[in-house]
Design an enzyme around this catalytic site. Structure first.
Site, short mmCIF file in Angstrom:
data_model
loop_
_atom_site.label_atom_id
_atom_site.label_comp_id
_atom_site.label_asym_id
_atom_site.label_seq_id
_atom_site.Cartn_x
_atom_site.Cartn_y
_atom_site.Cartn_z
N GLU A 132 45.20 55.83 41.12
CA GLU A 132 46.14 56.69 41.44
C GLU A 132 47.36 56.45 40.68
OE1 GLU A 132 47.33 56.28 45.67
OE2 GLU A 132 45.43 56.63 46.31
N GLU A 367 37.83 50.55 34.65
CA GLU A 367 36.89 49.58 35.62
C GLU A 367 37.72 47.96 35.68
OE1 GLU A 367 32.77 50.21 36.01
OE2 GLU A 367 33.15 52.20 34.94
N1 COS Z 1 32.80 42.24 46.60
C1 COS Z 1 33.24 42.19 48.03
N2 COS Z 1 34.41 41.93 48.66
C2 COS Z 1 35.37 41.58 47.62
C3 COS Z 1 35.24 41.52 46.39
C4 COS Z 1 33.87 41.89 45.78
N3 COS Z 1 33.60 41.85 44.52
N4 COS Z 1 36.64 41.34 46.04
C5 COS Z 1 37.37 40.92 46.70
N5 COS Z 1 36.83 41.44 48.05
C6 COS Z 1 37.24 41.25 49.43
C7 COS Z 1 37.99 39.91 49.49
O1 COS Z 1 37.03 38.95 49.73
C8 COS Z 1 39.12 40.29 50.57
O2 COS Z 1 38.33 40.21 51.90
P1 COS Z 1 38.96 39.73 53.29
O3 COS Z 1 39.91 41.06 53.31
O4 COS Z 1 37.96 40.02 54.16
O5 COS Z 1 39.67 38.59 53.16
C9 COS Z 1 39.21 41.59 50.33
O6 COS Z 1 38.41 42.26 49.58
C10 COS Z 1 40.71 41.76 49.41
O7 COS Z 1 40.50 40.84 48.35
P2 COS Z 1 41.42 40.14 47.38
O8 COS Z 1 42.43 39.38 48.00
O9 COS Z 1 40.90 39.66 46.16
O10 COS Z 1 42.28 41.70 46.82
P3 COS Z 1 43.52 42.03 45.77
O11 COS Z 1 44.31 43.01 46.32
O12 COS Z 1 44.08 40.64 45.52
O13 COS Z 1 42.77 42.52 44.45
C11 COS Z 1 41.66 42.68 42.23
C12 COS Z 1 41.93 41.92 43.80
C13 COS Z 1 43.06 42.78 41.49
C14 COS Z 1 40.63 41.76 41.65
C15 COS Z 1 41.27 44.22 42.57
O14 COS Z 1 42.29 45.15 43.29
C16 COS Z 1 40.63 44.97 41.54
O15 COS Z 1 39.29 44.63 41.07
N6 COS Z 1 41.41 45.73 40.61
C17 COS Z 1 40.91 46.48 39.52
C18 COS Z 1 40.63 47.92 40.00
C19 COS Z 1 40.00 48.57 39.05
O16 COS Z 1 38.92 48.16 38.35
N7 COS Z 1 40.52 49.79 38.84
C20 COS Z 1 39.65 50.80 38.09
C21 COS Z 1 39.02 51.86 38.83
S1 COS Z 1 37.48 52.71 38.17
S2 COS Z 1 38.33 53.27 36.46
#
Ligand code: COS
Length: 394
Positions: A132, A367
């Site tokens: 977004e 991504e």
């Molecule tokens: N597979 C399964 N579960 C996952 C996971 C994965 N790869 N990564 C995180 N989770 C789960 C965690 O275990 C946690 O679970 P609980 O709520 O049960 O504790 C929950 O999801 C939240 O995870 P986390 O605390 O790590 O979330 P954050 O908000 O800190 O975000 C990042 C982590 C920054 C890694 C994530 O937001 C991200 O990947 N951002 C980039 C997004 C992206 O790629 N955008 C581009 C879009 S496509 S062009």
């Protein structure tokens, strides 16, 4: 230097796939035409890839796929080898997988039967709508909403940087449904492109053009049956989808870098200056050494991550992040070095190295930007250390 297909990450099916694809691509794919209408080109490429059977690797066998389940090594080999020839062919392939990944992972049997066979044949074009305007890296901050009204959900808000936006037949959309705060209050829906209340707010031109748009949802009503998985499980579903497709971004980067390396080598042995060829200079040899080593390191990390998921059955999120970070960053450096070897010719519009230079840039961002991959790797290192320290205390 040995053929990477001989590496132990692959079985003979992978080796045949890569060779068959290369033979097909040599006949069917030309260099991308910068002046062409990318929407039209990508529609045609999805149809072409579908007819040839390559899109079958984006879904599981039960739903028209090529292998029992989605095989990340196959996705990577396909992207690496398509990217070597055509950035748009790689894009068209990748988006069918990314755009339908949430259905493959979290969808019901009925949802899978409705969409996946059509994705595999290229009859329906897929898209993944997560980002977004104010929530890119921080997915947990997304603000588009879905509120339950009887048998429907009503979606409101904007999604941006949506690849295939404007040409997709359906979107896997992630919105806040509010079961809990933050990441635990997000749900995923499959939304057909012609649903009233969904419009293309803006087409976004970028340095390496491909179909890209901002979507606007205004009072967009979708049946509750379009919910993917459980309400509130959308964040995990998005991350699980990205665990598969980020590895394939690394593979595409390896493909782009290999193309740049081939251009650099052919330039090195043909360009004469100061009474010798460019390749006779030790400075050129040093550049080629860095490029070749960087490509191998990237490919090894990429196929290690893919193999871990395919064969160890673990999500391998940190290994995937390492592969994505190293392969995209390295490919940018490899392409830059290749362009430098071409001198002024390297920046001439339409030269392969000029196109690659523009094409690779977005892969370090989409991504999950390099900085997000670092967060994932660093957090996992601390988690592993703490777990090992806890074990040692027992
Ligand atoms: N597979 C399964 N579960 C996952 C996971 C994965 N790869 N990564 C995180 N989770 C789960 C965690 O275990 C946690 O679970 P609980 O709520 O049960 O504790 C929950 O999801 C939240 O995870 P986390 O605390 O790590 O979330 P954050 O908000 O800190 O975000 C990042 C982590 C920054 C890694 C994530 O937001 C991200 O990947 N951002 C980039 C997004 C992206 O790629 N955008 C581009 C879009 S496509 S062009």
């Amino acid at each position: 230097m040995n053929d990477s297909l001989a590496w132990p990450f692959f079985d003979d099916g992978h080796r045949t796939l890569a060779r068959d694809l290369n033979a097909w691509a040599a006949n069917q794919l030309g260099a991308d035409d910068a002046a062409a209408d990318v929407d039209q080109v990508c529609r045609s490429l999805v149809a072409l890839l579908g007819e040839a059977g390559w899109l079958r690797y984006c879904v599981a066998k039960e739903y028209g796929g090529a292998r029992e389940s989605i095989d990340v090594r196959s996705l990577c080999l396909l992207r690496e080898n398509l990217a070597k020839r055509s950035g748009l062919a790689d894009f068209a392939f990748a988006m069918q997988g990314l755009g339908s990944g949430a259905i493959s992972i979290g969808g019901s049997d009925a949802q899978k039967r409705k969409y996946l066979p059509e994705v595999a044949s290229g009859k329906l074009i897929a898209a993944f709508a997560l980002s977004e305007p104010d929530a890119g890296s921080d997915v947990g901050a997304l603000a588009a909403t879905g509120r339950r009204e009887g048998e429907d959900y009503v979606l409101d808000g904007e999604k941006t940087w949506i690849s295939n936006g404007g040409i997709a037949d359906f979107y896997c959309v992630f919105v806040r449904t509010g079961e809990a705060p933050g990441t635990r209050g997000i749900s995923a829906f499959v939304v057909d492109a012609d649903t009233p209340g969904l419009e293309i707010a803006e087409k976004i031109p970028v340095i390496a053009p491909h179909p890209l748009a901002t979507l606007r949802f205004s009072n967009c009503r979708v049946p509750a049956a379009n919910l993917l998985g459980k309400a509130g499980s959308g964040f995990k579903l998005a991350m699980q989808t990205l665990d598969i497709f980020r590895t394939s971004v690394a593979a595409a980067s390896v493909g782009f870098a290999r193309h740049a390396m081939a251009e650099a080598l052919s330039r090195s042995v043909s360009r004469r200056m100061f009474g010798q060829t460019l390749g006779d200079f030790q400075l050129t040899q040093a550049a080629l050494a860095d490029m070749a080593t960087g490509i191998d390191a990237s490919a090894l990390l990429t196929y290690r991550a893919a193999w871990s998921r395919d064969c160890l059955g673990v999500p391998a999120t940190a290994e995937v992040a390492m592969a994505k970070m190293v392969a995209t960053e390295t490919a940018q450096q490899v392409i830059d070095k290749a362009l430098q070897l071409f001198g002024g010719l390297g920046v001439k519009s339409g030269m392969p190295v000029e196109r690659l230079y523009r094409e690779i840039r977005a892969l370090r961002i989409y991504e999950g930007a390099t900085e997000v991959q670092k967060l994932i790797i660093g957090r996992q290192a601390i988690k592993d250390f703490s777990a090992a320290a806890g074990e040692a205390k027992k």
